[in-house]
Design a protein around this motif. Structure first.
Motif, mmCIF file in Angstrom:
data_model
loop_
_atom_site.group_PDB
_atom_site.id
_atom_site.type_symbol
_atom_site.label_atom_id
_atom_site.label_comp_id
_atom_site.label_asym_id
_atom_site.label_seq_id
_atom_site.Cartn_x
_atom_site.Cartn_y
_atom_site.Cartn_z
ATOM 1 N N MET A 1 0.819 -1.195 0.000
ATOM 2 C CA MET A 1 0.000 0.000 0.000
ATOM 3 C C MET A 1 0.861 1.256 0.000
ATOM 4 O O MET A 1 0.528 2.224 -0.625
ATOM 5 N N GLN A 2 1.992 1.220 0.690
ATOM 6 C CA GLN A 2 2.852 2.379 0.784
ATOM 7 C C GLN A 2 3.321 2.829 -0.601
ATOM 8 O O GLN A 2 3.310 4.000 -0.923
ATOM 9 N N CYS A 3 3.727 1.883 -1.441
ATOM 10 C CA CYS A 3 4.189 2.205 -2.788
ATOM 11 C C CYS A 3 3.051 2.812 -3.611
ATOM 12 O O CYS A 3 3.249 3.763 -4.352
ATOM 13 N N GLN A 4 1.875 2.263 -3.487
ATOM 14 C CA GLN A 4 0.730 2.786 -4.227
ATOM 15 C C GLN A 4 0.422 4.218 -3.795
ATOM 16 O O GLN A 4 0.131 5.059 -4.629
ATOM 17 N N HIS A 5 0.500 4.473 -2.505
ATOM 18 C CA HIS A 5 0.209 5.825 -2.022
ATOM 19 C C HIS A 5 1.199 6.818 -2.612
ATOM 20 O O HIS A 5 0.821 7.860 -3.131
ATOM 21 N N LYS A 6 2.482 6.482 -2.548
ATOM 22 C CA LYS A 6 3.518 7.374 -3.045
ATOM 23 C C LYS A 6 3.394 7.578 -4.559
ATOM 24 O O LYS A 6 3.547 8.683 -5.062
ATOM 25 N N ASP A 7 3.110 6.505 -5.288
ATOM 26 C CA ASP A 7 3.100 6.571 -6.744
ATOM 27 C C ASP A 7 1.791 7.071 -7.352
ATOM 28 O O ASP A 7 1.796 7.638 -8.431
ATOM 29 N N PHE A 8 0.674 6.829 -6.686
ATOM 30 C CA PHE A 8 -0.608 7.121 -7.316
ATOM 31 C C PHE A 8 -1.537 8.039 -6.521
ATOM 32 O O PHE A 8 -2.286 8.810 -7.098
ATOM 33 N N LEU A 9 -1.512 7.954 -5.204
ATOM 34 C CA LEU A 9 -2.507 8.654 -4.404
ATOM 35 C C LEU A 9 -2.030 9.983 -3.826
ATOM 36 O O LEU A 9 -2.824 10.724 -3.279
ATOM 37 N N SER A 10 -0.737 10.263 -3.938
ATOM 38 C CA SER A 10 -0.236 11.514 -3.374
ATOM 39 C C SER A 10 0.387 12.360 -4.477
ATOM 40 O O SER A 10 0.497 11.947 -5.626
ATOM 41 N N ASP A 11 0.843 13.535 -4.106
ATOM 42 C CA ASP A 11 1.535 14.420 -5.046
ATOM 43 C C ASP A 11 3.048 14.307 -4.905
ATOM 44 O O ASP A 11 3.786 15.229 -5.251
ATOM 45 N N PHE A 12 3.533 13.154 -4.420
ATOM 46 C CA PHE A 12 4.954 12.966 -4.148
ATOM 47 C C PHE A 12 5.815 13.267 -5.377
ATOM 48 O O PHE A 12 6.828 13.935 -5.284
ATOM 49 N N LYS A 13 5.418 12.794 -6.533
ATOM 50 C CA LYS A 13 6.247 12.959 -7.736
ATOM 51 C C LYS A 13 6.323 14.400 -8.228
ATOM 52 O O LYS A 13 7.223 14.740 -8.983
ATOM 53 N N VAL A 14 5.417 15.248 -7.812
ATOM 54 C CA VAL A 14 5.453 16.664 -8.212
ATOM 55 C C VAL A 14 5.719 17.577 -7.021
ATOM 56 O O VAL A 14 5.539 18.784 -7.101
ATOM 57 N N TRP A 15 6.175 17.018 -5.913
ATOM 58 C CA TRP A 15 6.484 17.765 -4.702
ATOM 59 C C TRP A 15 7.632 18.722 -4.978
ATOM 60 O O TRP A 15 8.654 18.341 -5.555
ATOM 61 N N ASP A 16 7.514 19.960 -4.576
ATOM 62 C CA ASP A 16 8.530 20.970 -4.877
ATOM 63 C C ASP A 16 9.845 20.772 -4.128
ATOM 64 O O ASP A 16 10.848 21.384 -4.474
ATOM 65 N N GLN A 17 9.896 19.897 -3.134
ATOM 66 C CA GLN A 17 11.131 19.681 -2.377
ATOM 67 C C GLN A 17 11.761 18.315 -2.657
ATOM 68 O O GLN A 17 12.736 17.935 -2.011
ATOM 69 N N ILE A 18 11.247 17.590 -3.635
ATOM 70 C CA ILE A 18 11.725 16.223 -3.889
ATOM 71 C C ILE A 18 13.211 16.183 -4.272
ATOM 72 O O ILE A 18 13.919 15.256 -3.915
#
Length: 88
Positions: A1-18
């Motif tokens: 579930m953690q991977c799915q949240h990061k990859d699909f359910l959150s804005d992690f990939k477009v986070w301005d501090q990534i």
């Protein structure tokens, strides 16, 4: 579930501090009049310096900055990014 949240359910990939999140995080909207600084080890002996807003009393909005390591120069450089209003 953690991977799915990061990859699909959150804005992690477009986070301005990534791009720099492994080295430092800065939340300038959490800055207040009274700040505290402390160091902690989260896992595997990695040390972090954490700058917090005392008015947050440990709740949401308390963390101002989190910097990998404990060297003053690194912490100062992150805080200066806010003060000089650059690269946040």
């Amino acid at each position: 579930m953690q991977c799915q949240h990061k990859d699909f359910l959150s804005d992690f990939k477009v986070w301005d501090q990534i791009s720099h999140a492994k080295k430092w995080l800065l939340f300038p909207h959490n800055i207040g009049k009274r700040l505290s600084i402390d160091e902690t080890s989260l896992s595997n002996g990695e040390l972090y310096t954490i700058l917090t807003n005392k008015s947050g009393k440990g709740r949401k909005g308390t963390i101002v900055a989190m910097v990998a390591g404990t060297k003053a120069d690194a912490v100062i450089a992150v805080i200066e990014k806010y003060l000089l209003n650059s690269e946040i």
